[in-house]
Design a protein around this motif. Structure first.
Motif, PDB file in Angstrom:
ATOM      1  N   ARG A  10      -2.303  23.842   3.649  1.00 28.32           N
ATOM      2  CA  ARG A  10      -2.100  22.385   3.734  1.00 28.32           C
ATOM      3  C   ARG A  10      -1.653  21.973   5.130  1.00 28.32           C
ATOM      4  N   ASN A  11      -2.257  20.886   5.641  1.00 33.58           N
ATOM      5  CA  ASN A  11      -1.921  20.410   6.979  1.00 33.58           C
ATOM      6  C   ASN A  11      -0.999  19.197   6.912  1.00 33.58           C
ATOM      7  N   PHE A  12      -0.700  18.631   8.060  1.00 36.63           N
ATOM      8  CA  PHE A  12       0.284  17.550   8.162  1.00 36.63           C
ATOM      9  C   PHE A  12      -0.156  16.305   7.401  1.00 36.63           C
ATOM     10  N   GLU A  13      -1.454  16.010   7.393  1.00 32.21           N
ATOM     11  CA  GLU A  13      -1.966  14.817   6.743  1.00 32.21           C
ATOM     12  C   GLU A  13      -1.873  14.896   5.221  1.00 32.21           C
ATOM     13  N   GLN A  14      -1.652  16.075   4.682  1.00 34.02           N
ATOM     14  CA  GLN A  14      -1.593  16.265   3.236  1.00 34.02           C
ATOM     15  C   GLN A  14      -0.178  16.259   2.676  1.00 34.02           C
ATOM     16  N   LEU A  15       0.792  15.992   3.517  1.00 30.15           N
ATOM     17  CA  LEU A  15       2.184  15.946   3.062  1.00 30.15           C
ATOM     18  C   LEU A  15       2.433  14.679   2.246  1.00 30.15           C
ATOM     19  N   ASP A  16       3.378  14.752   1.300  1.00 25.58           N
ATOM     20  CA  ASP A  16       3.755  13.574   0.536  1.00 25.58           C
ATOM     21  C   ASP A  16       5.254  13.595   0.264  1.00 25.58           C
ATOM     22  N   ALA A  17       5.721  12.627  -0.528  1.00 24.41           N
ATOM     23  CA  ALA A  17       7.153  12.480  -0.784  1.00 24.41           C
ATOM     24  C   ALA A  17       7.723  13.706  -1.499  1.00 24.41           C
ATOM     25  N   LYS A  18       6.939  14.306  -2.396  1.00 21.95           N
ATOM     26  CA  LYS A  18       7.424  15.484  -3.124  1.00 21.95           C
ATOM     27  C   LYS A  18       7.759  16.617  -2.160  1.00 21.95           C
ATOM     28  N   ASP A  19       6.931  16.774  -1.134  1.00 23.94           N
ATOM     29  CA  ASP A  19       7.208  17.818  -0.141  1.00 23.94           C
ATOM     30  C   ASP A  19       8.535  17.552   0.561  1.00 23.94           C
ATOM     31  N   ASP A  63       0.849  -1.191   0.000  1.00 27.22           N
ATOM     32  CA  ASP A  63       0.000   0.000   0.000  1.00 27.22           C
ATOM     33  C   ASP A  63       0.887   1.244   0.000  1.00 27.22           C
ATOM     34  N   TYR A  64       1.416   1.594  -1.170  1.00 25.79           N
ATOM     35  CA  TYR A  64       2.382   2.671  -1.257  1.00 25.79           C
ATOM     36  C   TYR A  64       1.741   4.054  -1.278  1.00 25.79           C
ATOM     37  N   GLN A  65       0.425   4.101  -1.178  1.00 26.46           N
ATOM     38  CA  GLN A  65      -0.276   5.376  -1.048  1.00 26.46           C
ATOM     39  C   GLN A  65      -0.596   5.698   0.412  1.00 26.46           C
ATOM     40  N   SER A  66      -0.143   4.840   1.305  1.00 25.87           N
ATOM     41  CA  SER A  66      -0.375   5.058   2.731  1.00 25.87           C
ATOM     42  C   SER A  66       0.270   6.370   3.171  1.00 25.87           C
TER      43      SER A  66
END
Length: 307
Positions: free
Chosen positions: A173-182, A107-110
């Motif tokens: 944007r909050n903490f839950e919206q962070l991803d690898a690009k950030d 589940d790499y979208q986790s």
């Protein structure tokens, strides 16, 4: 330093505060009191966007203690790492365990996996550029980039950038919206902290604001992203300091500096996150401007040496 000589040396440090090391002038050595003060400076400035490197360079010089050096500065950063691990232990545990479960399930979208990947990828730029500096500028400790004037200029430039980020950042944007690009983008910003005076937390929080993160989210992610980089730097310099025989600091002073750094780092982290939940970063913008201008005035006024 022979192992059997460690305990007598430790006793000398506890009773006298400074170890007399052959070939090293006593006034250049760091005693316990100085280590505690330097740990306080490190702790209060590592996570505030005002540059711990700049303050650890300028404050002891202004007090007449001289430059404590890159090695000691990096080692007491381990106290800051202990503090950030302590403060964010629940977050780190969740990200780690969540990533393991995500990999097991593919589940790499986790969110946890993306956060862990972002931190890992975000660490690569500072490691890469740090290695380049070690290879091509082996005498970086004495580089003009570590001069007092260079630190003042970096402080002023980063103050302007932080002010600009505060002005135009969306902060949605909050903490839950962070991803690898950030993580990657903030990682390149973190690499700027290799220049003394830039401030690792200052460059990453500034980048986070430009990326549209909420202030507290930018600070929180900045702290988590800094764990691998600061830990690696501290461990490498600790080994170098031990191999050199602790030439300008005794074991007791080193421990005192680490404890002081850990305590004040924890207090700074807790305060800054609460502060940024309701207030802006302008206080740091104005502080960095004043700090940089004051340093330049002191240097050109002959109060501080440009070294």
């Amino acid at each position: 330093m022979p192992f059997q000589a460690f305990f007598p040396l430790l006793a000398d440090v506890v009773t006298e505060g400074t170890v007399e090391v052959p070939g090293v002038p006593a006034e250049s050595q760091i005693n316990i009191f100085q280590a505690v003060i330097l740990g306080l400076v490190q702790g209060l400035t590592e996570f505030l966007p005002i540059s711990s490197t700049a303050h650890l360079k300028v404050v002891p010089v202004a007090l007449g203690w001289g430059d404590p050096g890159v090695a000691f500065t990096a080692v007491i950063q381990l106290g800051s790492i202990a503090a950030v691990l302590w403060y964010f232990w629940a977050d780190l545990k969740q990200v780690t365990m969540g990533s393991v479960r995500a990999i097991a399930k593919s589940d790499y979208q986790s969110p946890d996996f993306r956060m862990a990947l972002g931190i890992a990828l975000g660490t690569l730029p500072i490691v890469f550029f740090g290695l380049l500096i070690k290879i091509f500028i082996p005498d970086f400790d004495n580089s003009p980039l570590r001069s007092t004037v260079a630190i003042a200029i970096a402080s002023i430039v980063m103050a302007i950038l932080l002010g600009l980020a505060e002005k135009i950042g969306a902060r949605k944007r909050n903490f839950e919206q962070l991803d690898a690009k950030d993580g990657v983008l903030m990682g390149f910003a973190q690499a700027l902290a290799l220049i003394p005076g830039v401030s690792r937390s200052g460059s990453t929080i500034t980048a986070g604001l430009f990326m549209g993160l909420q202030r507290a989210t930018a600070a929180r992610f900045s702290f988590l992203l800094g764990i691998p980089a600061i830990t690696l730097a501290g461990l490498v310099e600790l080994k170098g300091l031990i191999d050199s025989g602790l030439t300008n600091i005794g074991p007791a002073a080193l421990v005192a500096g680490l404890i002081s750094s850990a305590v004040f780092s924890y207090l700074a982290i807790a305060w800054l996150i609460r502060y940024l939940q309701t207030r802006s970063t302008w206080i740091f913008v104005w502080y960095r401007l004043a700090f940089g201008v004051a340093i330049l005035a002191a240097v050109f006024g002959g109060v501080l040496q440009n070294r």
